[in-house]
Enzyme design. Sequence first.
Site, PDB file in Angstrom:
ATOM      1  N   ASP A   1      29.843  48.227  38.156  1.00 16.88           N
ATOM      2  CA  ASP A   1      30.810  47.272  38.691  1.00 16.88           C
ATOM      3  C   ASP A   1      31.285  46.345  37.572  1.00 16.88           C
ATOM      4  O   ASP A   1      30.458  45.697  36.912  1.00 16.88           O
ATOM      5  CB  ASP A   1      30.127  46.456  39.798  1.00 16.88           C
ATOM      6  CG  ASP A   1      31.102  45.831  40.770  1.00 16.88           C
ATOM      7  OD1 ASP A   1      32.228  45.517  40.347  1.00 16.88           O
ATOM      8  OD2 ASP A   1      30.743  45.649  41.937  1.00 16.88           O
ATOM      9  N   ASP A   2      32.581  46.287  37.347  1.00 19.87           N
ATOM     10  CA  ASP A   2      33.173  45.364  36.362  1.00 19.87           C
ATOM     11  C   ASP A   2      32.662  45.607  34.943  1.00 19.87           C
ATOM     12  O   ASP A   2      32.576  44.667  34.141  1.00 19.87           O
ATOM     13  CB  ASP A   2      32.898  43.903  36.752  1.00 19.87           C
ATOM     14  CG  ASP A   2      33.673  43.464  37.986  1.00 19.87           C
ATOM     15  OD1 ASP A   2      34.361  44.301  38.584  1.00 19.87           O
ATOM     16  OD2 ASP A   2      33.573  42.281  38.357  1.00 19.87           O
TER      17      ASP A   2
ATOM     18  N   LYS B   1      40.478  43.676  34.735  1.00 17.91           N
ATOM     19  CA  LYS B   1      40.374  44.028  36.151  1.00 17.91           C
ATOM     20  C   LYS B   1      41.496  43.349  36.928  1.00 17.91           C
ATOM     21  O   LYS B   1      41.882  42.221  36.626  1.00 17.91           O
ATOM     22  CB  LYS B   1      39.015  43.537  36.671  1.00 17.91           C
ATOM     23  CG  LYS B   1      38.810  43.583  38.181  1.00 17.91           C
ATOM     24  CD  LYS B   1      37.492  42.930  38.555  1.00 17.91           C
ATOM     25  CE  LYS B   1      37.281  42.889  40.064  1.00 17.91           C
ATOM     26  NZ  LYS B   1      36.003  42.229  40.435  1.00 17.91           N
TER      27      LYS B   1
ATOM     28  N   HIS C   1      30.696  47.889  50.194  1.00 18.50           N
ATOM     29  CA  HIS C   1      32.006  47.231  50.121  1.00 18.50           C
ATOM     30  C   HIS C   1      33.151  48.144  50.541  1.00 18.50           C
ATOM     31  O   HIS C   1      34.232  48.131  49.960  1.00 18.50           O
ATOM     32  CB  HIS C   1      32.250  46.683  48.709  1.00 18.50           C
ATOM     33  CG  HIS C   1      33.199  45.511  48.712  1.00 18.50           C
ATOM     34  ND1 HIS C   1      33.933  45.118  47.606  1.00 18.50           N
ATOM     35  CD2 HIS C   1      33.548  44.647  49.710  1.00 18.50           C
ATOM     36  CE1 HIS C   1      34.663  44.078  47.894  1.00 18.50           C
ATOM     37  NE2 HIS C   1      34.450  43.763  49.176  1.00 18.50           N
TER      38      HIS C   1
ATOM     39  N   ASP D   1      33.930  50.832  38.143  1.00 18.42           N
ATOM     40  CA  ASP D   1      34.992  50.794  39.148  1.00 18.42           C
ATOM     41  C   ASP D   1      36.291  50.186  38.643  1.00 18.42           C
ATOM     42  O   ASP D   1      37.345  50.369  39.247  1.00 18.42           O
ATOM     43  CB  ASP D   1      34.520  50.077  40.417  1.00 18.42           C
ATOM     44  CG  ASP D   1      34.096  48.637  40.181  1.00 18.42           C
ATOM     45  OD1 ASP D   1      34.116  48.175  39.026  1.00 18.42           O
ATOM     46  OD2 ASP D   1      33.725  47.956  41.166  1.00 18.42           O
ATOM     47  N   ASN D   2      36.218  49.446  37.548  1.00 16.55           N
ATOM     48  CA  ASN D   2      37.428  48.847  36.966  1.00 16.55           C
ATOM     49  C   ASN D   2      37.039  48.226  35.633  1.00 16.55           C
ATOM     50  O   ASN D   2      35.881  48.305  35.218  1.00 16.55           O
ATOM     51  CB  ASN D   2      38.052  47.782  37.890  1.00 16.55           C
ATOM     52  CG  ASN D   2      37.055  46.837  38.525  1.00 16.55           C
ATOM     53  OD1 ASN D   2      36.876  46.830  39.742  1.00 16.55           O
ATOM     54  ND2 ASN D   2      36.388  46.037  37.714  1.00 16.55           N
TER      55      ASN D   2
ATOM     56  N   CYS E   1      37.507  46.995  42.909  1.00 15.62           N
ATOM     57  CA  CYS E   1      36.266  47.650  43.354  1.00 15.62           C
ATOM     58  C   CYS E   1      36.424  48.510  44.601  1.00 15.62           C
ATOM     59  O   CYS E   1      36.191  49.724  44.554  1.00 15.62           O
ATOM     60  CB  CYS E   1      35.175  46.611  43.539  1.00 15.62           C
ATOM     61  SG  CYS E   1      35.627  45.187  44.530  1.00 15.62           S
TER      62      CYS E   1
ATOM     63  N   ARG F   1      36.151  52.679  44.911  1.00 11.17           N
ATOM     64  CA  ARG F   1      35.098  53.309  45.707  1.00 11.17           C
ATOM     65  C   ARG F   1      35.689  54.242  46.758  1.00 11.17           C
ATOM     66  O   ARG F   1      35.151  55.330  47.016  1.00 11.17           O
ATOM     67  CB  ARG F   1      34.236  52.220  46.358  1.00 11.17           C
ATOM     68  CG  ARG F   1      33.422  51.449  45.345  1.00 11.17           C
ATOM     69  CD  ARG F   1      32.941  50.068  45.810  1.00 11.17           C
ATOM     70  NE  ARG F   1      32.718  49.256  44.634  1.00 11.17           N
ATOM     71  CZ  ARG F   1      31.564  49.230  43.948  1.00 11.17           C
ATOM     72  NH1 ARG F   1      30.538  49.924  44.386  1.00 11.17           N
ATOM     73  NH2 ARG F   1      31.451  48.490  42.869  1.00 11.17           N
TER      74      ARG F   1
ATOM     75  N   HIS G   1      29.019  43.026  38.070  1.00 15.16           N
ATOM     76  CA  HIS G   1      29.802  42.017  38.787  1.00 15.16           C
ATOM     77  C   HIS G   1      29.029  40.702  38.746  1.00 15.16           C
ATOM     78  O   HIS G   1      27.799  40.683  38.718  1.00 15.16           O
ATOM     79  CB  HIS G   1      29.995  42.464  40.233  1.00 15.16           C
ATOM     80  CG  HIS G   1      31.092  41.763  40.961  1.00 15.16           C
ATOM     81  ND1 HIS G   1      31.051  40.404  41.241  1.00 15.16           N
ATOM     82  CD2 HIS G   1      32.263  42.212  41.477  1.00 15.16           C
ATOM     83  CE1 HIS G   1      32.150  40.070  41.902  1.00 15.16           C
ATOM     84  NE2 HIS G   1      32.905  41.142  42.060  1.00 15.16           N
TER      85      HIS G   1
ATOM     86  N   LYS H   1      25.624  48.835  46.240  1.00 14.74           N
ATOM     87  CA  LYS H   1      26.789  48.168  46.836  1.00 14.74           C
ATOM     88  C   LYS H   1      27.619  49.153  47.657  1.00 14.74           C
ATOM     89  O   LYS H   1      27.888  50.263  47.217  1.00 14.74           O
ATOM     90  CB  LYS H   1      27.634  47.553  45.709  1.00 14.74           C
ATOM     91  CG  LYS H   1      28.965  46.943  46.165  1.00 14.74           C
ATOM     92  CD  LYS H   1      29.676  46.290  45.005  1.00 14.74           C
ATOM     93  CE  LYS H   1      31.097  45.852  45.362  1.00 14.74           C
ATOM     94  NZ  LYS H   1      31.765  45.121  44.271  1.00 14.74           N
TER      95      LYS H   1
END
Length: 756
Positions: free
Chosen positions: A46-47, A404, A144, A343-344, A84, A88, A237, A142
């Site tokens: 994540d991130d 992002k 989300h 994810d980004n 995110c 996903r 994140h 995660k």
Amino acid sequence: MSTDGNHSPDGFQGTIGTTYQDSTPWWPPETGPAPGTPNVVLVLFDDVGFSSLGCYGSEIATPTLDALAARGLRYNNFHTTALCSPTRASLLTGRNHHSVGMSIISNADSGYPSKRGAVCHEAGTLAEMLRAQGHHTMAVGKWHLAPADQTSAAGPYDQWPLGRGFDRFYGFMDALTDQFHPELVHDNHRVDPPKSPEEGYTFNEDMIDHAISFTTDQVSVAPEQPFFLYLAPGAAHSPHQAPQEYLDRYRGAYDRGWDEVRAERFERQKAMGLIPADTDLPPRNPGVQAWDELSEDQRRVYARLQEAFAAFVEHTDHELGRLVEHLERLGQLDDTVFVLLSDNGASQEGQINGSVNTGFYENSQVDPLEYNLSHLDDIGTERAQNNYPLGWAQVGNTPLKRYKQNTHAGGVRDPLIVSWPRGISEQGGIRTQFHHVVDIAPTLLEILGAEAPETIRGVPQMPLHGTSMAYTFDADGPTRKESQYFEMFGSRAIWQNGWKAVAFHEPGSDYADDVWELYDLTADFSECHDLAEQEPELLRMLVEAWWEEARRYGVLPLDDRRFAERRAEAQARRHSPRSRSTFTYYPGMTRVPSGVAPFVLDRSYTVTARVSLSAPDEGVLVSCGSVSGGYVLYVQNGLLVHDYNYYGRIFRVTAEITGTDGQQPTEHELTYRFDKSGELKGTGSLAIDGVASGHVDIPETYRHFMDWAGLEVGRDALSPVSDGYRAPFPFTGTIHHVTFELGDDTDGVDDYEPQD
């Protein structure tokens, strides 16, 4: 065939006589993966920006990821959606995110098909596809992907992991969670962390413990059945939190500043062959100052924030290493495909000063430097929920521009590692083919010998939008991908045949004012040389192609509003709990996530607890939020206390509880009332059995967002809202119920006077 008149719901093809001696048994044919079908571990960070891993040029220690890359392939031309939940959704379905209903994060439903905040059932997930074909499916970390107002114990559960094809789940449902005090879900029910931070708890370790447990059960009981493990850590994140030993490892490591670290990563990437030798390093992103121009206080805070990020990444890598070692002990490692991506790009949400409190960004505010400096020693610990500033996010995306949420490369070009010793002969290779996150699902289906079904549970399925990448396992060469569009918060881009047209959109501005840029990515890896003026006809064709793709995949209508601005529409859904004005909670209920809790921001409201207590009783009646912000109503030392935590500043009001008779419990009505006196301000007051007693002026309240953590009745079990007690501080008396009544003055000042 079955005997006439016998009911055979499973299509029974034997014969049924009077007894088994004159009957013929029959079993349905078994279907499943072919022998030797590999397991899959799909890891979604994540991130984590393009340069944030050791094997992508970082100085951060990531030995587990580096080793997996050395056993397989790294991709330098892989892309995501810039955010995110959309990534996903595309990763798990193989379809473009707008087409499946996930234009931004799952916390808002804007009333349009592309903006539902949920993955439509016409787009089955990999778990749904693979489970139907014989795989055991597990998700850890995660999620989300469920609408935020559907994540309470009341459901509905159709968008939870078990509702979308996973047999097991352990993790958290929302955008982020505190690493020391996570809000956890096990399968379809909420649970507490198994131990406290004082006992050494972190979510990273807990997450991997469950991944190990799930895979051990599978390999022990059904070794012939391959598994699909979707592992989505919270890292990296915000909040960037890690055990103290990891924080200590990076103390002072970033004192030299972001310009020097960025230059070092850039040269390391060239030496690795990860980027072309003639790549140019872009100038600093807008708003990022030269490190040498910063004050001493700025440097101290900013360096400390990056230390916490690095510690978080290394700790995650270490815990992932435990899973890799475990699969090796089980004899499964060589039979397992590892796919690891982010994810980004690196996040701009820490803004110019960085952050020790996520609420500032969510409320469109900037953390004051002085505020961050006062929390310097809390950074990375359970006492802060921090994120780094823009300058370090820029480093995380080296050598790319922006971040992002943006459709320039810094937002969408991300690391991808594929490791599969029995399927990829080359070790440590680099692949340059353009690909996108929608291509992962078709790739896995191909190498597993599986097919995307035409229907899932009777629902016709939309076609996959991705292109399999399995051909890249054999050699580098031309891509088989033809085109890919991008859109996020109004920023747009399209890639075709090595060319990219991209337009940065400032939210609230006229789309007609957006300036489209043009890059030849075959010769300009970092998008440094805008060719829009030299190639106007090509740019025009690409922009037209973007509009065609937008119509084809349901991107429209364009919407540049941020999440907070879309909340009102999300609450307008008729069945949303947020549409109510009265809430009554009873003791024994599980934690209510923030997306379902009463929306008390910038409005008048009352909280009334009906309790029975005696003089010694104390504890939390109701709490909502965390160390970063929230409110709590509790009893302590014979007093009723309400604390409103505004970015760590406590506005407290107390009232003496009278009428208790020693050890004999008596029933009381304990009330906190907030009377709005103007925009984002008001008065908090208490009443005991209807008698007003004490008030406090609250000159500032939250506008859009209070905290990601949810609401509890009878305790404050996770990150505590107040330092006035030691969590979980359970109430020792009896709570009959707690009722919230919300006012209708969200758009203006109420027309009644605050009570004394």
